[in-house]
Motif scaffolding. Structure first.
Motif, mmCIF file in Angstrom:
data_model
loop_
_atom_site.group_PDB
_atom_site.id
_atom_site.type_symbol
_atom_site.label_atom_id
_atom_site.label_comp_id
_atom_site.label_asym_id
_atom_site.label_seq_id
_atom_site.Cartn_x
_atom_site.Cartn_y
_atom_site.Cartn_z
ATOM 1 N N GLY A 247 -80.515 10.598 -65.338
ATOM 2 C CA GLY A 247 -81.502 11.662 -65.454
ATOM 3 C C GLY A 247 -80.920 12.763 -66.309
ATOM 4 N N PRO A 248 -81.667 13.857 -66.453
ATOM 5 C CA PRO A 248 -81.151 14.958 -67.275
ATOM 6 C C PRO A 248 -79.936 15.631 -66.630
ATOM 7 N N VAL A 249 -79.779 15.470 -65.328
ATOM 8 C CA VAL A 249 -78.609 15.931 -64.574
ATOM 9 C C VAL A 249 -78.245 14.756 -63.663
ATOM 10 N N PRO A 250 -77.078 14.797 -62.996
ATOM 11 C CA PRO A 250 -76.782 13.696 -62.071
ATOM 12 C C PRO A 250 -77.882 13.539 -61.009
ATOM 13 N N VAL A 251 -78.375 12.318 -60.860
ATOM 14 C CA VAL A 251 -79.453 12.017 -59.904
ATOM 15 C C VAL A 251 -78.893 11.095 -58.822
ATOM 16 N N GLU A 275 -87.543 14.660 -66.554
ATOM 17 C CA GLU A 275 -87.661 14.887 -67.999
ATOM 18 C C GLU A 275 -89.102 15.231 -68.389
ATOM 19 N N PHE A 276 -90.036 14.561 -67.744
ATOM 20 C CA PHE A 276 -91.456 14.861 -68.000
ATOM 21 C C PHE A 276 -91.768 16.323 -67.676
ATOM 22 N N MET A 277 -91.252 16.791 -66.542
ATOM 23 C CA MET A 277 -91.519 18.176 -66.129
ATOM 24 C C MET A 277 -90.852 19.173 -67.077
ATOM 25 N N ALA A 278 -89.641 18.836 -67.538
ATOM 26 C CA ALA A 278 -88.950 19.739 -68.473
ATOM 27 C C ALA A 278 -89.755 19.848 -69.774
ATOM 28 N N ASP A 279 -90.299 18.722 -70.247
ATOM 29 C CA ASP A 279 -91.130 18.751 -71.463
ATOM 30 C C ASP A 279 -92.400 19.563 -71.236
ATOM 31 N N GLU A 334 -92.559 15.904 -55.775
ATOM 32 C CA GLU A 334 -91.394 16.713 -55.372
ATOM 33 C C GLU A 334 -90.586 17.158 -56.590
ATOM 34 N N ALA A 335 -90.554 16.311 -57.635
ATOM 35 C CA ALA A 335 -89.872 16.725 -58.871
ATOM 36 C C ALA A 335 -90.586 17.936 -59.471
ATOM 37 N N ALA A 336 -91.924 17.894 -59.486
ATOM 38 C CA ALA A 336 -92.701 19.014 -60.048
ATOM 39 C C ALA A 336 -92.432 20.310 -59.286
ATOM 40 N N HIS A 337 -92.221 20.187 -57.985
ATOM 41 C CA HIS A 337 -91.940 21.382 -57.178
ATOM 42 C C HIS A 337 -90.633 22.064 -57.572
ATOM 43 N N GLN A 338 -89.703 21.349 -58.190
ATOM 44 C CA GLN A 338 -88.449 22.003 -58.564
ATOM 45 C C GLN A 338 -88.738 23.150 -59.545
ATOM 46 N N TRP A 339 -89.837 23.047 -60.280
ATOM 47 C CA TRP A 339 -90.304 24.143 -61.129
ATOM 48 C C TRP A 339 -91.341 24.966 -60.343
#
Ligand SMILES: [Zn+2]
Length: 839
Positions: A247-251, A275-279, A334-339
């Motif tokens: 991943g973009p960081v250790p996953v 990565e999708f969320m970062a984009d 849950e990934a989206a929630h990190q933002w």
């Protein structure tokens, strides 16, 4: 946070979600329950509270840092803790520091130098006397020693002795495992030192600094340098294994050894989702690592703790479960929630839609990106239906701050699909460029802070140049949704067409009489398809379309951008034409669904044409969701031709959703030996658990006697029902199939399943809930269900509440009344309260 353990591909929600979702609706409608005897007087429940406005944050102190040192005592299901808290005074002459702390006991409070301080603990508040007045800007540091047996907050897994534990802070349960300012807009950095058995490891927010072993104890030290609210603090510890991924960081994926082989198949989209969320946000992933921990006995689907999400083990799946969708939407949510939730946090719980609406909509955007427009439109259609249902159940604005417990604001889907539907609408109003630019500006401009709807409004206004005051007032701050009625007429073949759009929603208190919105009108003539954008700002308005040639259809908001209901009243010929050749998947799905609903009243000629249209869509539509809708339609027709078409696909089509839909559609046909044999063949060749479950349902329907025998054999056969599919997906389907047989035949099986301690919690809770319908007369059943109240697996306790609430006889009512003060779960409490209405 995600409320459901997992959802089947639409439209059905698998039974594993029943305890929670059913309770949420039960509180209003009490399906299946006998009417409780009318009580002449007020019936009191001990500890009952009324709804109230959310309490604003006390701004006297700003916590900078929590230093937590916890000793886990799994044998006692207890903990001891020391919390070192550094806070800056924001008021003048402030002598007291007030913290939230519930259930646990305080044994002493001192300052940083070790001098004892006075303190008072009651009503979930720990008030510390600092010994003198502090001036504004002065820093206080206190050390609180505390401990006990936590109730919620920190949970030990249901096994005994517990092999692992986890925390769950949202909404106001962080205070149940450490003293804190438990408010979403209070952010602080944190450190966590955990002492635990030597065989245990831990996962927490931030980075692991060190691990030490001393005799039979291990100690791990975590540091989390990004400020975050207390509810996003997390700890998972136990006999755990880790799987690493890219991943973009250790996953990292973490679970018990029994879960290890499901972690990668279930969670493998994580890196791509980050990565999708970062984009999407133009903001790199905010933390130094990302972990997902699967735990047993988790009370919800998942929780987006900052840099270390926790999910229920019931969402894990093997390769067959992944074919059913698996945990993908949970992973992305849950990934989206990190933002949306963590980097930016709702300023208070009344704005929770800014967390959940965004996480829900980002998941739909993920499907748009990875599956294309057709699949995206299917999700949009389902989202709009769910948003309408949630609005009807709650009738409150999306931004809403009155509740008994803030967790109540999560239950109906109103802030999830309801919130997502408002974002989708804003995208339409602004256009893609301005909407996504505004979204990026909103993220970039509010990092590490609490946000309100006004912050989002200002960002979108700056990006679009529009004044969105009225828009937000109507769609976010008012209850209710519009209902549009479209009609059109034309005087001559060559003339213009008059289209009338009326807003016909009922005028409930607070609902706007007229919802102002742009809307798209589509029409097709013999010369082609055209679309026009119009502004709706009156209760009833008429416009003229410049039409030439034969007019074939007029559609209102064809892609369902606008939340709310619509009545279009197309004639039959138009509906059949739309089923054939609407230019978008939404039009074809809607036409097929509508024709299916009208099937019994259709004239013979229209039936033939509709069947042909559906058969073509089933065979060749490029969008899977349209093929699924065609299979549903054909199931409703019960015609011999449809049966043959569906049967041919039941054992061989490559699409898993279509195979499942075909098997579900075949349930509508006259029972027969050939259908039963088809069900058995489909079971053997089923590519996924949901397909296998649909085959079992078809078998039971096609031949109840042989079907029951088949199910009994399946239950006994090792490797079928005893598969260690952690969610027990197939077993959930089998319980649903048994339900159709009725209690006379299936009660003993369902009852033994409900009480089997080793059965997976998903099917077990479905079986328990079913006993509520069947068990009124069964001797000893109420006692069995009462024994499950307060079970260490929260799903089983909730299911027992559902069942007893349905039984609702005197014995069940007194048991629930007695249990009520001991339950800390809002969803259980609301369900019990509904049984004892205040008069
Ligand atoms: Zn969520």
């Amino acid at each position: 946070m995600s409320m459901n353990a997992f959802r089947a591909a639409a439209p059905s929600i698998l039974l594993v979600t029943v305890p929670l979702s059913l309770l949420a609706t039960c509180a209003c409608t009490a399906p299946g329950a006998t009417a409780p005897p009318v009580q002449p007087n007020v019936v009191l429940l001990e500890g009952r509270r009324a709804a109230a406005a959310l309490v604003p944050l006390r701004a006297e102190w700003d916590v900078e840092h929590y230093g937590l040192e916890l000793t886990l005592l799994p044998a006692q299901r207890a903990m001891e803790g020391v919390a070192r808290i550094r806070a800056i005074n924001r008021a003048s002459g402030n002598r007291n520091l007030v913290l939230d702390l519930a259930v646990l006991q305080v044994s002493g409070v001192s300052d940083a130098a070790g001098r004892e301080l006075g303190w008072r603990h009651g009503g979930d508040k720990l008030t510390i006397d600092l010994g003198r007045d502090f001036f504004p800007g002065e820093v206080a540091e206190v050390v609180v020693a505390y401990g006990g047996v936590p109730q919620r907050g920190l949970w030990y897994a249901p096994d005994d002795p517990a092999t692992h534990c986890f925390t769950q802070g949202e909404c106001e349960d962080a205070r149940r495992w450490f003293p804190c300012v438990d408010h979403p807009s209070e952010r602080a950095t944190s450190e966590l030192i955990v002492h635990m058995p030597a065989s245990w490891t831990s996962m927490a927010g931030g980075m692991l600094l060190e691990r030490k072993l001393e005799g039979s104890r291990a100690t791990e030290h975590w540091a989390h340098h990004m400020p975050h609210p207390a509810y996003l603090e997390t700890l998972v510890a136990g006999e755990l294994v880790s799987v690493f991924d890219r991943g973009p960081v250790p996953v990292t994926y973490v679970g018990t050894p029994a879960m290890a082989r499901y972690l990668k198949p279930s969670l493998g989209s994580t890196g791509q989702a980050l990565e999708f969320m970062a984009d999407l946000t133009s903001r790199p992933y905010p933390y130094s690592k990302y972990a997902t921990c699967a735990v047993d006995g988790f009370p919800f689907g998942g929780m987006e703790n900052a840099s270390a999400t926790t999910i229920t083990s019931a969402s894990l799946c093997d390769v067959r479960g992944r074919m059913d969708g698996g945990a993908e939407s949970l992973v992305v949510h849950e990934a989206a929630h990190q933002w949306f939730g963590n980097l930016l946090t709702c300023a208070d719980w009344s704005e929770i839609w800014l967390n959940e609406g965004f996480a829900t909509y980002c998941t739909l955007l993920w499907y748009e990106e990875t599956r294309g427009q057709g699949e995206f439109l299917r999700h949009i259609r389902e989202m709009q239906v769910a948003a309408i249902g949630a609005d009807e159940r709650t009738h409150r604005p999306i931004v809403h701050g009155s509740c008994i417990d803030p967790l109540d604001l999560f239950f109906t889907g109103h802030v999830y699909q309801g919130g997502a539907s408002r974002l989708h609408h804003l995208r339409f109003v602004l256009g893609d460029d301005a909407f996504f630019a505004g979204l990026r500006a909103y993220v970039g401009g509010h990092e590490n802070s609490g946000v309100t709807s006004l912050d989002l409004q200002r960002s979108l206004e700056a990006a679009s140049g529009l004044d969105l005051t009225q828009h937000f007032e109507q769609w976010l701050h008012s209850p209710g949704l519009p209902k549009f009625s479209l009609s059109w007429s034309r005087r001559s073949e060559e003339g213009p067409t008059r289209v009338t759009i009326e807003q016909v929603h009922s005028l409930r208190p607070g609902t706007p009489t007229v919802f102002v919105t742009p809307a798209e009108i589509e029409w097709r003539t013999s010369t082609g398809i055209q679309r026009k954008r119009v502004l709706l700002d009156q209760r009833k308005q008429t416009l003229e379309l410049d039409t030439h040639g034969e007019l074939l259809w007029v559609r209102f908001d064809p892609l369902h951008w606008i939340p709310g209901e619509r009545i279009e009243a197309h004639d039959l010929a138009t509906q059949i034409m739309l089923a054939y050749e609407a230019p978008d998947a939404m039009g074809r799905m809607e036409a097929l669904a509508s024709l299916g609903e009208q099937w019994s009243g259709l004239p013979e000629g229209a039936r033939r044409q509709a069947l042909t249209a559906a058969a073509r869509r089933l065979a060749a539509d490029p969008v899977e969701a349209v093929r699924v809708e065609a299979a549903r339609f054909l199931g409703q027709t019960q015609s011999a031709g449809a049966r043959d078409l569906l049967s041919a696909l039941a054992v061989k089509d490559d699409s898993v959703p279509l195979r499942r839909a075909v098997l579900q559609a075949l349930v509508n046909f006259t029972p027969s030996t050939s259908l039963f044999e088809l069900a058995q063949a489909a079971f053997v060749s089923a590519p996924s658990w949901d397909c296998a479950g649909a085959a079992v349902m078809l078998g039971i329907k096609a031949d109840p006697v042989r079907g029951l025998r088949w199910v009994e054999e399946l239950i006994k056969a090792p490797g079928v029902m005893q598969v260690d599919d952690p969610a027990g997906r197939l077993a959930v389907h089998v319980v649903a199939a048994l339900e159709t047989l009725g209690s006379k035949q299936a009660l003993p099986i369902v009852r033994s399943w409900a009480l089997a301690p080793l059965a997976p919690a998903g099917p077990r809770s479905a079986a328990i809930a079913l006993l509520g319908d069947w068990g009124r007369e069964a001797p000893g059943l109420v006692e069995d269900l009462v024994g499950l109240l307060g079970h260490s697996d929260p799903r089983l306790s909730r299911a027992a509440v559902v069942a007893l609430r349905r039984i609702a006889n005197q014995q069940a009512r007194s048991a629930l009344r007695e249990f009520y003060p001991h339950s800390a779960a809002p969803v259980e409490r609301r369900a019990i309260e509904a049984l004892f209405p205040v008069r």
